[in-house]
Structure formats: structure tokens, C-alpha cells
Motif scaffolding. Sequence first.
Motif, PDB file in Angstrom:
ATOM      1  N   ARG A 131      -1.671 -20.534   6.895  1.00  0.00           N
ATOM      2  CA  ARG A 131      -1.439 -20.709   8.331  1.00  0.00           C
ATOM      3  C   ARG A 131      -2.006 -19.521   9.097  1.00  0.00           C
ATOM      4  O   ARG A 131      -2.382 -18.514   8.506  1.00  0.00           O
ATOM      5  N   TRP A 132      -2.018 -19.636  10.433  1.00  0.00           N
ATOM      6  CA  TRP A 132      -2.512 -18.532  11.273  1.00  0.00           C
ATOM      7  C   TRP A 132      -1.490 -17.397  11.279  1.00  0.00           C
ATOM      8  O   TRP A 132      -0.354 -17.554  10.808  1.00  0.00           O
ATOM      9  N   PRO A 133      -1.845 -16.226  11.825  1.00  0.00           N
ATOM     10  CA  PRO A 133      -0.971 -15.053  11.650  1.00  0.00           C
ATOM     11  C   PRO A 133       0.114 -14.878  12.714  1.00  0.00           C
ATOM     12  O   PRO A 133       0.780 -13.850  12.719  1.00  0.00           O
ATOM     13  N   TYR A 134       0.295 -15.844  13.598  1.00  0.00           N
ATOM     14  CA  TYR A 134       1.199 -15.608  14.731  1.00  0.00           C
ATOM     15  C   TYR A 134       2.296 -16.665  14.861  1.00  0.00           C
ATOM     16  O   TYR A 134       2.656 -17.060  15.964  1.00  0.00           O
ATOM     17  N   ASP A 135       2.850 -17.114  13.750  1.00  0.00           N
ATOM     18  CA  ASP A 135       3.966 -18.056  13.778  1.00  0.00           C
ATOM     19  C   ASP A 135       5.288 -17.309  13.977  1.00  0.00           C
ATOM     20  O   ASP A 135       6.061 -17.099  13.037  1.00  0.00           O
ATOM     21  N   TYR A 136       5.538 -16.898  15.209  1.00  0.00           N
ATOM     22  CA  TYR A 136       6.791 -16.217  15.546  1.00  0.00           C
ATOM     23  C   TYR A 136       7.667 -17.122  16.403  1.00  0.00           C
ATOM     24  O   TYR A 136       7.174 -17.863  17.261  1.00  0.00           O
ATOM     25  N   SER A 137       8.988 -17.043  16.184  1.00  0.00           N
ATOM     26  CA  SER A 137       9.981 -17.785  16.980  1.00  0.00           C
ATOM     27  C   SER A 137       9.609 -19.255  17.102  1.00  0.00           C
ATOM     28  O   SER A 137       9.653 -19.840  18.181  1.00  0.00           O
ATOM     29  N   LYS A 138       9.262 -19.862  15.985  1.00  0.00           N
ATOM     30  CA  LYS A 138       8.844 -21.259  15.985  1.00  0.00           C
ATOM     31  C   LYS A 138      10.086 -22.160  15.988  1.00  0.00           C
ATOM     32  O   LYS A 138      10.980 -21.980  15.161  1.00  0.00           O
ATOM     33  N   PRO A 139      10.181 -23.109  16.916  1.00  0.00           N
ATOM     34  CA  PRO A 139      11.355 -24.003  16.952  1.00  0.00           C
ATOM     35  C   PRO A 139      11.536 -24.729  15.620  1.00  0.00           C
ATOM     36  O   PRO A 139      10.587 -25.252  15.041  1.00  0.00           O
ATOM     37  N   GLY A 140      12.762 -24.731  15.131  1.00  0.00           N
ATOM     38  CA  GLY A 140      13.071 -25.414  13.885  1.00  0.00           C
ATOM     39  C   GLY A 140      12.974 -24.534  12.646  1.00  0.00           C
ATOM     40  O   GLY A 140      13.402 -24.942  11.569  1.00  0.00           O
ATOM     41  N   ALA A 141      12.415 -23.326  12.797  1.00  0.00           N
ATOM     42  CA  ALA A 141      12.269 -22.434  11.641  1.00  0.00           C
ATOM     43  C   ALA A 141      13.582 -21.714  11.357  1.00  0.00           C
ATOM     44  O   ALA A 141      14.390 -21.475  12.257  1.00  0.00           O
ATOM     45  N   GLU A 142      13.781 -21.354  10.090  1.00  0.00           N
ATOM     46  CA  GLU A 142      15.011 -20.673   9.700  1.00  0.00           C
ATOM     47  C   GLU A 142      15.052 -19.237  10.214  1.00  0.00           C
ATOM     48  O   GLU A 142      16.115 -18.709  10.537  1.00  0.00           O
ATOM     49  N   GLU A 143      13.892 -18.560  10.265  1.00  0.00           N
ATOM     50  CA  GLU A 143      13.805 -17.203  10.784  1.00  0.00           C
ATOM     51  C   GLU A 143      12.805 -17.177  11.923  1.00  0.00           C
ATOM     52  O   GLU A 143      12.088 -18.153  12.175  1.00  0.00           O
TER      53      GLU A 143
END
Length: 596
Positions: free
Chosen positions: A539-551
Motif C-alpha cells: 500500500r501507499w505510505p500515508y494510511d493514517y486515521s483510516k475509517p474502520g481501521a483498528e489503529e
Amino acid sequence: MDHKMIAKQFLITGITMAVIAMILSILFRIQLAYPDKAFPLMETLLGRFAPGGRLDSNFYLALVTIHGTIMVFFVLTAGLSGTFSNLLIPLQLGARDMASPFMNMLSYWFFFLASAIMLSSFLVQKGPASGGWTIYPPLSALPKAMPGSGMGMTLWLTSMVFFIASSLMGGINYVSTVLNMRTKGMDLWKMPLTIWAFFLTAVLGILSFPVLVAGVVLLIFDRSFGTSFYLSEIVLNGTQVQPFEGGSPILFQHLFWFLGHPEVYIVIMPAMGISSEVMSVNSRKPIFGYHAMVYSLIGITVLSFIVWGHHMFVTGMNPFLGGVFMITTLIIAVPSAVKTFNWLATLWRGNIRFTAAMLFAIGMVSFFISGGITGIFLGNAALDINLHDTYFVVAHFHLVMGSAAIFGMLAGVYHWFPKMFGRMMNERLGYLHFWFTFIGAYLVFFPMHFMGLDGVPRRYYAFTEFESMKQWLSVNTFITWAAIMAAVAQCAFLFNFFYSIFFGKKATQNPWEANTLEWTAPVEHFHGNWPGEIPAVYRWPYDYSKPGAEEDYIMQTVPLSQTMSSNLPHDFEDNPTGLEEHSKWVNTQQSNEQVK
């Protein structure tokens, strides 16, 4: 030596050179604040260069020259790019080392040799080069023009040849590594913005530095072999007619600034990439407009080669040509504005962590905006006639290039210090360092705009000889004390840096909870970066605060199949099979909800 060790050496050498340049600046700032006062201590320290406790006028110009040279080339080019390109390119791309470790090592030792030669010019009888950091002929082309035109200038030219060789070896290595050594799954659009910035900076250096080599070689010919590339009819000391004809000093300016303006972006683009990464990590948000950020970096890279003439509006340039350079200069502000907007949008409503690195990254944006706006004034051919070679220019490039790039570099040092040394820097000392440096930099450079608007020229030894400029003496005194305050603040950084190397709190593997590949490598240093197989990227390097993610962060090494609840359709742009599986999963979840 592996790339991490070479990165440390570039950093420590760069910090050493920065401290030397800072000391030089304090010396000539004292002269500007107290032009008629003698300081016995100065004679004790500088000897023949400060007779009677007052700085010699020729040595004043030498201090200005070497300060500018060290900061632009040895700190903000080699210290910044050399450190973080070496550290991060293999780690963030998933490579064992650089494409050519031997060439990488050679690049550092050429840089070290260039630094030693540059500093050795203080030991020659007539002192270092003193023609300004741009070393315009005839001061640089005539060995007898002034004391600093002799052996000191020869050492300057020799040093720069070694420096450029170092930069070219490093640049070729960086480009080769980025193009050929990415790990499985790491395509160009999964690279962090840091890598894009280092890659395009290396391309700029490879294409522009050889032009300066050509200019320097021709200058050596004029100095040593009687040629007239840059020299025409010249009378020395009012009596000595020099045997030159047909040359043009304007030719040197074209050759120098063809490198010189790309050099501005060689300095600032790595700081842009570093700040983008630091702000995204500490905002807990994806970088805003990733593709626009990449395209703006590419736009800056291309446009930087067709704007060099704005440094030469007052050389008698054809007004039509001046208009062309003015338009290209204003156009290059567009990609810079895109980046600024995207940084501010990344910060907007983010869950911001005000780490020391984050403060320096935000400070970098502040300086880039305030210094960049004044660049629009200087890019106007008509306005530049009044502002050229005044303190307005000094204020502009010290904010947009000097301060902004230094703050980007410091953001990188605080952020990746755990990866370099396995320990954490002290955050409280980092805050102290930031606020005193940030305030000090603005107190030093902001008043210079008003001095420049009043026509006060730069590089003058003293302004007490001019009645119209005496009114600015109190401002010069204020600026000098602000510079001393900012310089003292660097003691907090130096103590924090060297103390933390040995006694800082031990770092965890991913102390900032970041996504990029370097934080999957063990804290312990060993050749090869990862034990066993190099991790693949999904994946790309900026998956922060993604809705539905555990962290609030998902590392690049986590497969999309493990994060079905947070996947979005655009995650599967290059993976139709994965999109089909995701759609099936979504349909199943919806069916289960309906059953409930």
C-alpha cells in the motif's frame, strides 16, 4: 561502510561545518553592529586579520564569502542530502544498501576532503577567498585584485571541484538505487515523498553541477594560463594595464547561475520531502494531494533550469529576455504554492502531535511562505533594479532557502535520530531549541527587508561613512544580538544531539507509529538492514486515521487482505482482483447486517 554509517558521517561533518559558518557570521555581525569599536579579544583570536581589535576590511569580505559557501554547499547541500538520502533511500525503498556502496563511501571522503581544503584557506598568509560566495570575476579571476584573490581563491576553486565530484557520485548512486533497487510491490506511486524529493534533487545535481565545473575550469585558465574567458580590458590599482581582451564576466554569471538557481531547489527540495513526511506522521492524517505533491516536485525540477536569468536583471540584459525570465520565475511559484496549500491542508483538523520534529517542520513551512512571498518582488524585473544587491535579497534567501532548509533538516534529525542512533533525543531541549531558533531567525532577517527597501547594500564593511545609512546602525546592533541569541540556542541542540547518542533513552522499533518501511527494520544496526527476506509493500505510505481501521496507522507491509474493514476502492487501482474480493467482502458484510 554501509549507508547508515555514511549518513552519520555526512550529518556530523555537516553539523561541524554549520557551527563554523555560524561563528563566522557572528564575527562579521559584530563588525556591522560596532564598526568603530575595537575588541582586543578579536585581535587575540584572529591575529593579523583583526589588527588593533578591529576586523580587517578584506577579511570581513572573506568571512562573508566562506560563510555563504559553507552554508549553501557544505551544509545545506551535502549535509542535508548526503545525510538523509543515504539514510532513507535504501530503508524506505527496501534495499540492502546503495547501488554502489564503494561509490557512496568515495562520495563522503571527497566531501570531507573538500571541507578540509576549504577550511585550510584560513591558514594561508593572505586569508581565504573574498569575492563573495558567487566568486564573480574579476575579483576571482585576477590573483592580485585583492588579498583574498590569491591562494585563498585557488583553494576555494580546488575545494569546489572535489565537492562537485562528491555530489555527482552521490547523485548517480541515489538515482540508480531508486530506479533499480525497490523491494517487491514498491512502485513509484507507493514511494514516500521523501524519496521523490531525494530522487529529483539528485537529478537536478547531475544535470547542473557539471556546468559549474566548466565555469570553474575556465576561471582557473584565466587565473593561471593567461586566457581571457571572463577578463577584458582591465586596469589594476589605477596604473597596471592587464593583458586581457575579449572576455566577459557576464559569461561566468550565466554559467554560475545555471547551477545556482537549481542549487536553490537542490537545497530546499529535500527539506520539503522531509517536512511532508514529518507532518503527515504527526498530524495522523494522509498527506493532502499526494499526486499533486509529486507533480509539483517534478514541475519545480523542470522549471528550475529556465529561471536563472532573474539573478542577472541588472547586468544589461535585453528587456525582452528579462521579461521571459520574469514570467518563468512567476510560473515556478505555482508548484511551490501547491505544496504550501497541501501542507496547510494536511495540518487542518489533524490530530497533531507537537513533537520537536513537528515544530521544526511547521517552522519550515512558515519560513517558506514568508521568504517565498518576497521572491515575487525580486522576480519582477522592474522592482529588482532597486532591490538587487540590497539587504532585501539577504533577507529573502536567508528565509526561503537558509532558514527553511535548516528547519527541514532539523525536523529530519529529530524524527530519524532513533533510526540513526537507536536512541531518542530529549523533547524538552528540542522545544527550547525550536522556539529560540525560530524567534531568533525572524528577529535577524525580517528587519533586513526594511533596510533593503531603503537601499542599504549588502556586503559593506561599515555604513558609518554614509550619512543616509547611519540611521540603520541601531537596527544592525539589534540584528547582531538576535543572531547571538539564536547562535547560543544551538548549544541546546548540540548538547542534546551528542548526549543523546550515548545516553539518550533507548528507542523502540517504531517510536512515532509511522507507516514507512524503515520502521520495520530492527533498531540494532547491521549490514543489510533486515534479517532474512526484505519485507514486501502492499500500500501507499500515508494510511493514517483510516475509517474502520483498528489503529490510526497501517504500515506499508500490511496486506490489503488483512484490512478489509478499512479498505477503499481507490486502494485497488492497480489490483482488479483485489477490488473484486473487496466488493464480495462488502456485499457479505451488508448481507450479514440485513440478517441481523
